[in-house]
Design a protein around this motif. Structure first.
Motif, PDB file in Angstrom:
ATOM      1  N   MET A 263      -8.279 -10.313  34.979  1.00 16.79           N
ATOM      2  CA  MET A 263      -8.422 -11.375  33.986  1.00 16.79           C
ATOM      3  C   MET A 263      -9.705 -12.178  34.195  1.00 16.79           C
ATOM      4  SD  MET A 263      -5.816 -14.590  33.270  1.00 16.79           S
ATOM      5  CE  MET A 263      -4.480 -13.535  32.707  1.00 16.79           C
ATOM      6  N   THR A 264     -10.074 -12.403  35.456  1.00 14.22           N
ATOM      7  CA  THR A 264     -11.241 -13.240  35.769  1.00 14.22           C
ATOM      8  C   THR A 264     -12.434 -12.434  36.260  1.00 14.22           C
ATOM      9  OG1 THR A 264     -10.459 -13.579  38.041  1.00 14.22           O
ATOM     10  CG2 THR A 264      -9.763 -15.194  36.378  1.00 14.22           C
ATOM     11  N   LEU A 325     -12.188 -19.826  39.697  1.00 12.81           N
ATOM     12  CA  LEU A 325     -12.173 -18.500  39.081  1.00 12.81           C
ATOM     13  C   LEU A 325     -12.169 -18.586  37.560  1.00 12.81           C
ATOM     14  CD1 LEU A 325      -9.520 -16.684  41.335  1.00 12.81           C
ATOM     15  CD2 LEU A 325     -11.950 -17.090  41.776  1.00 12.81           C
ATOM     16  N   GLY A 326     -12.161 -19.808  37.024  1.00  9.46           N
ATOM     17  CA  GLY A 326     -12.166 -20.000  35.581  1.00  9.46           C
ATOM     18  C   GLY A 326     -10.790 -20.154  34.975  1.00  9.46           C
ATOM     19  N   LEU A 327      -9.785 -20.406  35.817  1.00  7.80           N
ATOM     20  CA  LEU A 327      -8.413 -20.558  35.336  1.00  7.80           C
ATOM     21  C   LEU A 327      -8.004 -22.025  35.342  1.00  7.80           C
ATOM     22  CD1 LEU A 327      -6.813 -17.581  37.268  1.00  7.80           C
ATOM     23  CD2 LEU A 327      -7.431 -17.629  34.845  1.00  7.80           C
ATOM     24  N   HIS A 328      -7.176 -22.399  34.364  1.00  7.54           N
ATOM     25  CA  HIS A 328      -6.753 -23.792  34.227  1.00  7.54           C
ATOM     26  C   HIS A 328      -5.257 -23.834  33.947  1.00  7.54           C
ATOM     27  CE1 HIS A 328     -10.979 -24.951  34.238  1.00  7.54           C
ATOM     28  NE2 HIS A 328     -11.184 -23.931  33.415  1.00  7.54           N
ATOM     29  N   GLU A 334       0.874 -17.746  30.994  1.00  5.49           N
ATOM     30  CA  GLU A 334       0.428 -16.393  30.658  1.00  5.49           C
ATOM     31  C   GLU A 334       0.361 -15.523  31.914  1.00  5.49           C
ATOM     32  OE1 GLU A 334      -3.552 -14.036  29.012  1.00  5.49           O
ATOM     33  OE2 GLU A 334      -3.551 -16.229  29.158  1.00  5.49           O
ATOM     34  N   ILE A 335      -0.203 -16.076  32.981  1.00  9.63           N
ATOM     35  CA  ILE A 335      -0.316 -15.323  34.233  1.00  9.63           C
ATOM     36  C   ILE A 335       1.066 -15.015  34.790  1.00  9.63           C
ATOM     37  CG2 ILE A 335      -1.127 -15.411  36.624  1.00  9.63           C
ATOM     38  CD1 ILE A 335      -3.365 -17.320  35.591  1.00  9.63           C
ATOM     39  N   ALA A 336       1.913 -16.041  34.860  1.00 13.45           N
ATOM     40  CA  ALA A 336       3.247 -15.874  35.438  1.00 13.45           C
ATOM     41  C   ALA A 336       4.049 -14.800  34.709  1.00 13.45           C
ATOM     42  CB  ALA A 336       3.997 -17.202  35.420  1.00 13.45           C
ATOM     43  N   ASN A 337       3.903 -14.728  33.395  1.00 13.85           N
ATOM     44  CA  ASN A 337       4.658 -13.753  32.604  1.00 13.85           C
ATOM     45  C   ASN A 337       4.174 -12.321  32.810  1.00 13.85           C
ATOM     46  OD1 ASN A 337       6.412 -15.632  31.452  1.00 13.85           O
ATOM     47  ND2 ASN A 337       5.006 -16.077  29.761  1.00 13.85           N
ATOM     48  N   LYS A 338       2.936 -12.167  33.314  1.00 15.08           N
ATOM     49  CA  LYS A 338       2.376 -10.831  33.525  1.00 15.08           C
ATOM     50  C   LYS A 338       2.597 -10.313  34.940  1.00 15.08           C
ATOM     51  CE  LYS A 338      -1.329 -11.043  30.068  1.00 15.08           C
ATOM     52  NZ  LYS A 338      -2.809 -11.018  29.851  1.00 15.08           N
ATOM     53  N   VAL A 339       2.986 -11.189  35.856  1.00 15.62           N
ATOM     54  CA  VAL A 339       3.167 -10.766  37.249  1.00 15.62           C
ATOM     55  C   VAL A 339       4.352  -9.804  37.340  1.00 15.62           C
ATOM     56  CG1 VAL A 339       3.720 -11.524  39.600  1.00 15.62           C
ATOM     57  CG2 VAL A 339       2.148 -12.875  38.182  1.00 15.62           C
ATOM     58  N   SER A 340       4.145  -8.680  38.035  1.00 15.49           N
ATOM     59  CA  SER A 340       5.198  -7.673  38.166  1.00 15.49           C
ATOM     60  C   SER A 340       5.234  -7.158  39.598  1.00 15.49           C
ATOM     61  CB  SER A 340       4.950  -6.515  37.188  1.00 15.49           C
ATOM     62  OG  SER A 340       3.706  -5.892  37.463  1.00 15.49           O
ATOM     63  N   GLY A 341       6.094  -6.183  39.840  1.00 16.10           N
ATOM     64  CA  GLY A 341       6.235  -5.644  41.182  1.00 16.10           C
ATOM     65  C   GLY A 341       7.426  -6.274  41.902  1.00 16.10           C
TER      66      GLY A 341
END
Length: 363
Positions: A263-264, A325-328, A334-341
């Motif tokens: 993403m970054t 890293l450019g994240l706010h 959005e990030i949390a919903n994409k985390v998997s594993g």
């Protein structure tokens, strides 16, 4: 069970040191132009060509994208390889690990996406790491990136572990200071996470504590003074963390980094550095027993341990959060919903709110 199966040699990389391993006649070499030029590998390759046919590729990029592996497979169709030599950082070694099982009838992409089981046979692989941090030279995983589908993940299994390892601290010392610092912190994350993981064992934890002590004592002089003695110590514990990764597991920071890296467009180590700003605080807030035990094994309180990590980052000029890293804050959901594993191995994980909290604390 905790075992170290590959043959490991610690000495200067040379034609004679490489020839100590039974590599055969047809050899694939995965390296990089920078590594080859900075360490005189061309002369070594020329010497090896007297006895073997070398197929040299130096195009593998960070995160080992699918298309970089496909280029090798397309170029070498019909070639019966005896072995692979990987000289480089984690992405180079991971690419070679994936390629070691990719020349048969099974598609590495099918294995990556779980459509096929990992093969039971492979091409012999010699790993020569040039960065001290990833542990890729002894781990059971190969992290790859499917750029088309925006998916970063891995091929995992004991079969992909390299068969031979050559450690030369001179290669590690040739890296830029900033890179040495960042990948050295990656090594520290492996020690902390494999200790805390629910998959950890007594042997893993002992190795983790030794690694953490080594990083605290030797990483700064290895980076700032170009001390070959300190760098060799860091390189050795980095390699041993590859075994820890094989027999334990990483935790939430690595699951989160697999999302924020692409993403970054930042490195694996940079993402972990930023996430750790929040994750260690999250562990402290949740009063995680394994984290308390880790600090106790170092004769520290949790506060003192976090202070030592912050001090290390400050001395290495790498103390930053995800904002750099450019994240706010508006990116967090959005990030949390994409985390998997497998997040259940992290004792601090309850649900998605745990990831949200880590990211908020990491801003």
């Amino acid at each position: 069970m905790y075992s170290i199966k590959p043959d490991i040699i610690i000495e200067k990389v040379s034609e004679s040191s490489i020839k100590k391993f039974p590599l055969g006649k047809e050899i694939l070499v995965i390296s990089s132009k920078t590594v080859s030029e900075n360490h005189g590998l061309h002369e070594i390759f020329d010497g090896l060509k007297n006895d073997s046919q070398l197929h040299i590729f130096n195009h593998v990029r960070p995160d080992a994208p699918f298309e970089d592996l496909d280029l090798v497979l397309d170029k070498l169709k019909g070639v019966e390889l005896d072995s692979i030599i990987a000289i480089g950082g984690g992405s180079t070694i991971d690419a070679a690990k994936a390629l070691s099982v990719a020349f048969g009838n099974t598609s590495y992409k099918d294995v990556f996406y779980g459509r096929s089981p990992i093969p039971t046979e492979k091409i012999k692989l010699l790993a020569i790491p040039t960065t001290a941090g990833t542990g890729a030279e002894l781990s059971f995983g190969a992290i790859l990136y499917d750029k088309v589908n925006g998916k970063k993940g891995g091929i995992r299994g004991e079969i992909v572990q390299p068969d031979y390892v050559l450690i030369d601290a001179n290669l590690h010392n040739g890296c830029p200071t900033a890179l040495k610092a960042e990948v050295g912190f990656d090594c520290l994350t492996h020690a902390i996470e494999t200790y805390i993981s629910k998959k950890s064992t007594a042997l893993v934890r002992i190795q983790s504590i030794n690694c953490i002590k080594t990083i605290f004592q030797h990483l700064v002089p290895a980076c700032k003074n170009d001390s070959i003695e300190d760098m060799e110590k860091v390189a050795i514990v980095s390699t041993l963390m590859g075994i820890n990764l094989a027999f334990s597991s990483t935790c939430l920071p690595h699951r989160i980094q697999y999302v924020i890296g692409p993403m970054t467009e930042t490195s694996h180590a940079q993402g972990l550095i930023a996430i750790y700003k929040g994750w260690l605080k999250h562990l402290q807030q949740e009063n995680i027993e394994a984290f308390n035990l880790l600090a106790s094994d170092l004769n520290l309180t949790v506060d003192q341990f976090i202070e030592k990590v912050d001090k290390l980052k400050n001395e290495l000029n790498i103390n930053f959060g995800i904002t750099k890293l450019g994240l706010h804050e508006h990116n967090i959901n959005e990030i949390a919903n994409k985390v998997s594993g497998n997040m259940q191995v992290d004792p601090s994980y309850k649900d998605r709110s745990s990831i949200n909290n880590v990211l908020k604390l990491a801003l």
